[in-house]
Write a protein that holds these residues in place. Sequence first.
Motif, mmCIF file in Angstrom:
data_model
loop_
_atom_site.group_PDB
_atom_site.id
_atom_site.type_symbol
_atom_site.label_atom_id
_atom_site.label_comp_id
_atom_site.label_asym_id
_atom_site.label_seq_id
_atom_site.Cartn_x
_atom_site.Cartn_y
_atom_site.Cartn_z
ATOM 1 N N ALA A 124 53.974 -11.210 13.296
ATOM 2 C CA ALA A 124 55.138 -12.389 13.284
ATOM 3 C C ALA A 124 55.550 -12.453 14.019
ATOM 4 N N LEU A 125 55.323 -12.462 15.724
ATOM 5 C CA LEU A 125 55.691 -12.947 16.733
ATOM 6 C C LEU A 125 55.607 -14.756 16.707
ATOM 7 N N PRO A 126 53.581 -14.283 16.872
ATOM 8 C CA PRO A 126 53.259 -15.321 17.161
ATOM 9 C C PRO A 126 53.076 -16.505 15.386
ATOM 10 N N THR A 127 53.616 -15.998 14.437
ATOM 11 C CA THR A 127 52.988 -16.513 13.492
ATOM 12 C C THR A 127 54.666 -17.198 13.235
ATOM 13 N N ILE A 174 58.150 -22.461 13.567
ATOM 14 C CA ILE A 174 58.952 -23.350 14.085
ATOM 15 C C ILE A 174 58.620 -24.346 14.393
ATOM 16 N N VAL A 175 57.436 -24.859 15.398
ATOM 17 C CA VAL A 175 57.259 -25.939 15.994
ATOM 18 C C VAL A 175 56.487 -26.997 14.704
ATOM 19 N N ALA A 234 57.304 -17.799 7.543
ATOM 20 C CA ALA A 234 56.525 -16.926 8.407
ATOM 21 C C ALA A 234 56.606 -15.357 8.682
ATOM 22 N N LEU A 235 57.305 -15.339 8.176
ATOM 23 C CA LEU A 235 57.819 -13.356 7.776
ATOM 24 C C LEU A 235 56.982 -12.934 6.606
ATOM 25 N N LEU A 295 53.693 -10.975 6.860
ATOM 26 C CA LEU A 295 53.885 -9.296 5.921
ATOM 27 C C LEU A 295 52.272 -9.809 4.884
ATOM 28 N N LEU A 296 51.833 -10.911 4.761
ATOM 29 C CA LEU A 296 50.803 -11.033 4.039
ATOM 30 C C LEU A 296 49.330 -10.912 5.116
ATOM 31 N N PHE A 297 49.673 -11.077 6.341
ATOM 32 C CA PHE A 297 48.555 -10.720 6.899
ATOM 33 C C PHE A 297 48.427 -9.430 7.208
#
Length: 281
Positions: free
Chosen positions: A40-43, A48-49, A67-68, A72-74
């Motif tokens: 989640a953090l890098p996604t 955001i970028v 992103a969330l 979750l999917l990944f």
Amino acid sequence: MYKLPEDPLQNINAKIDYYQQELEALKKQKEFPFIYMVVALPTTAVFIVLAIVSDGLIDFTVAITGALFFSLLFTCAYLVLYQPNREEMQGQLQRQLSVLHREKNKLEAGLRGEKEVAYILGWLPKQYITLNNIYLSGPEFETQQFDHIVIGPPGVIHLETKTINGAILIDDKGDWTVLRATQNKINREGMDSPLPQIQRHEAILQSFFKEKFPDLSIPTYGIVVMANSRTIIEGQDPHLTVLKKDKLNEYIKSLQTNPPLTQEAIKTIALSLIEHHQDLS
């Protein structure tokens, strides 16, 4: 390919080590929350970028939600592909380890029983020679393990040691049943008679003596020895001599053969059996 040791106890220990390592590897696999955070953090940072560089085309709320969702999917895809049925695999490994530990305890009890019987046989008079853990075969027979062979004036006595915790019921047909107390109840279990094993040993010895000592009459006796002091024996086998270990030496000394084997014959037979022994360790 991994090769297991020939020794039964080493074999079981090797299997236990293997399954234990597999279980520890499963336990070290990361749990869902940890994997989700890592994803989640890098996604989220990427989304955001994208929201920033899109110059307003992508809303921050949409970016974080996306992103969330993709995190979750990944995470779920990773768990399905790389950690499938983790709990089921852990349960299977734990059940297998439980079975192996029971087998190990049973084997260790048997080995202790054989050592105790060997110690008792060591107190026979000096004219008796005891051989322990001997492997013999014949032209028409596969190799068999003899727990103990005693050579003395009465002849050759081969012994099969059993270490059973419970009561043994033997009926007049020679059928064996074991009663064990577990969790405040008595479990009744069938048990194979040792008779076929004793008969195989008898056949190998008779074949061996016929080949090596054709002119010498060598009586043979088969005995089943109960090494566990707590074993209760009820009934008498019509085909077998079944004794507890504390009665063993007196019974052997009571055997009579006319004429008895000479000390020279006893030593010659013992040496010949040792030479014929096949070391399978």
